[in-house]
Design an enzyme around this catalytic site. Structure first.
Site, short mmCIF file in Angstrom:
data_model
loop_
_atom_site.label_atom_id
_atom_site.label_comp_id
_atom_site.label_asym_id
_atom_site.label_seq_id
_atom_site.Cartn_x
_atom_site.Cartn_y
_atom_site.Cartn_z
N GLY A 87 0.82 -1.21 0.00
CA GLY A 87 0.00 0.00 0.00
C GLY A 87 0.85 1.25 0.00
O GLY A 87 1.99 1.25 -0.48
N SER A 88 0.31 2.30 0.57
CA SER A 88 0.97 3.61 0.51
C SER A 88 2.10 3.72 1.52
O SER A 88 2.12 3.02 2.54
CB SER A 88 -0.06 4.72 0.77
N GLU A 104 5.60 -3.48 1.01
CA GLU A 104 5.78 -3.15 -0.42
C GLU A 104 5.02 -1.86 -0.65
O GLU A 104 3.79 -1.84 -0.69
CB GLU A 104 5.25 -4.31 -1.28
N LEU A 105 5.77 -0.77 -0.81
CA LEU A 105 5.17 0.57 -0.80
C LEU A 105 5.28 1.22 -2.18
O LEU A 105 5.18 0.54 -3.19
CB LEU A 105 5.81 1.39 0.31
N CYS A 122 2.34 0.33 -8.28
CA CYS A 122 3.46 0.97 -7.56
C CYS A 122 4.65 1.22 -8.46
O CYS A 122 5.47 2.09 -8.17
CB CYS A 122 3.88 0.09 -6.39
N GLU A 125 4.33 9.95 -5.80
CA GLU A 125 3.70 8.88 -6.58
C GLU A 125 2.36 9.37 -7.13
O GLU A 125 1.50 9.85 -6.38
CB GLU A 125 3.51 7.65 -5.71
#
Length: 480
Positions: A235-236, A255-256, A289, A383
């Site tokens: 996520g963020s 996992e960003l 991502c 992002e």
């Protein structure tokens, strides 16, 4: 003839505790972002559900730990078969709740089955190692080995952009390693995750080995509870940092986000690079991502690349997500589209030029390409998570490598070049989780190690590598 999804009976995503589906104390509507129609309801989990799910998972973790690898592998293959058989149904629901193009949604579900099969293969390959104790006088005559054991209970918190495959990347390795797992899907995409878990349960997993909780209210308790041994989150970055601050001593895989840097050198195949950048920046509405966000192009081929890029962008079909001819549907909701449009408008106000796009209709945005951006604009530094990309011109590539290494992000980078020296320079000098040569930042195969460094994350996904994360080493020493 175009394929088109027919609206089906509303889906109810319910809490799963110890093999039983529970109604929530309240429900949340899930709407189609393209038409606004009701797709289903998410039953919001309570603190009692959280407590009971953790108790069931704790009990099941002992069962899973004692299950031989070949049995875990067989179970995972049954799960994969179920997912494959239900790919059409699960994909249709995913398309309706997320606005993802129907063909992409069905493809994701089939890919998820492949991910589970990879996990089945790894379930029988979990290895330890012999430690040569006679390398010192104190160890001489002793025998030592390191073995890997399951951590126990895994909390798997999944996002909306790939709600099934990213769940597969957490549930599959957790079960393969001999753990139990509690899934907490995104409230923006709970229905396809629910159908995915149904396929898992119907394959015959031990009671309590897989649980599901819905709603963000239970997330803080899930990650901080001492009965959880490992947290896997996609996520963020802001939410990832909150999780990292609240897990205590337990291990995590985060996992960003990233800013999708891809380089095109003067010796590259310009046409191939332009096609790849266009499609990997815009497909999935840019909601990945590692979507291509910032493209750095050598001055000698800059104009040629721009022409080829825009020509390719114009061929990508945006439209009704449920139409078989659509390649890009909507963003997850109108708020997401408004956020992305705000970034585009701020860039234009500061002097950036729109080559194409720059407008929206509800949750759907046009393909947007900008030039003349400044390195300080948020459309460059933050992002985007939308169908927009910025094209930069460069003369000297090494300072850009250094700038990216010094930035907060480090997920993946791509570089198009026929120079082995330059490819190796990118690999050695860009501090990132991966460098893809003659491919974009978005390229991923499910068996490879995937993850970032710095603010882009901790740990690695990919069945073999996630299993390594979800197990712990234990040393055995035998005194002779």
């Amino acid at each position: 003839m175009e394929s088109r999804v027919v609206y089906m009976e509303a889906v109810n995503a319910k809490t799963l505790v110890g093999g039983s589906w529970r109604d929530g104390a309240s429900t949340q509507e899930v709407l189609d972002p393209y038409r606004g129609n009701l797709v289903g309801h998410m039953h919001v989990s309570t603190d009692r559900d959280l407590h009971d799910a953790l108790a069931a998972a704790r009990k099941a973790s002992k069962v899973m730990a004692n299950m031989p690898g070949f049995e875990r592998a067989s179970m995972l293959r049954r799960i994969a078969d179920n997912v494959t058989q239900r790919a059409g149904e699960i994909g249709a629901i995913m398309s309706l709740e997320t606005g993802k193009a129907i063909n992409d949604a069905v493809t994701e579900v089939k890919r998820s089955a492949d991910t589970i099969r990879l996990c089945a293969e790894e379930a029988v390959r979990i290895e330890g190692e012999h430690v040569p104790m006679d390398s010192s006088a104190v160890g001489a005559g002793k025998i030592a080995m390191v073995m890997r054991f399951p951590v126990g209970v895994v909390a798997a918190i999944t996002p909306f952009n790939a709600p099934v495959n990213l769940a597969a990347h957490k549930v599959g390795p957790a079960l393969a390693a001999g753990n139990s797992v509690i899934v907490k899907p995104s409230p923006k995409a709970p229905l396809s995750a629910h159908k995915f878990v149904e396929a898992i349960i119907d394959a015959g997993v031990p009671e309590g080995a897989v649980g599901v909780l819905y709603g963000d209210a239970v997330a803080p308790g899930l990650v901080s509870d001492p009965r959880v041994d490992f947290v896997s989150f996609t996520g963020s970055i802001p939410v990832g940092k909150i999780i990292r601050d609240n897990v205590g001593m337990k291990r995590v895989a985060l996992e960003l986000g990233g800013v999708g840097a891809t380089f095109v050198n003067h010796d590259a195949d310009v046409s191939a690079a332009a096609i790849a950048c266009a499609r990997n920046g815009l497909l999935l509405a840019g909601q990945s991502c590692v979507s291509v966000q910032n493209v750095y192009v050598h001055r000698r081929i800059y104009d040629e690349f721009l022409d080829a890029l825009v020509n390719e962008v114009k061929t990508i079909r945006f439209g009704d997500p449920q139409s078989g001819s659509t390649e890009v549907g909507t963003l997850i909701d109108s708020d997401a589209a408004i956020r992305v449009m705000g970034m585009v408008e701020r860039a234009v106000d500061r002097g950036a030029e729109l080559l194409c796009g720059g407008s929206r209709n509800g949750a759907q945005m046009e393909a947007t390409v900008l030039t003349g951006v400044d390195a300080s604009m948020d459309i460059v530094t933050d992002e985007i998570f939308g169908p927009a990309m910025s094209i930069h011109m460069f003369d000297d590539i090494e300072p850009i490598f250094e700038a990216i290494s010094n930035s907060p992000y480090g997920l993946q980078a791509g570089i198009f070049t026929n120079s082995l020296d330059l490819a190796l320079s990118a690999f050695r000098n860009i501090r990132t989780g991966g460098v893809i040569v003659n491919g974009t930042s978005r390229w991923r195969a499910d068996q490879m190690p995937y993850g970032g460094v710095k603010d882009s994350g901790i740990g690695r996904e990919g069945p073999k590598f996630a299993i390594r994360e979800m197990t712990e080493e234990r040393l055995f020493v035998l005194n002779g």
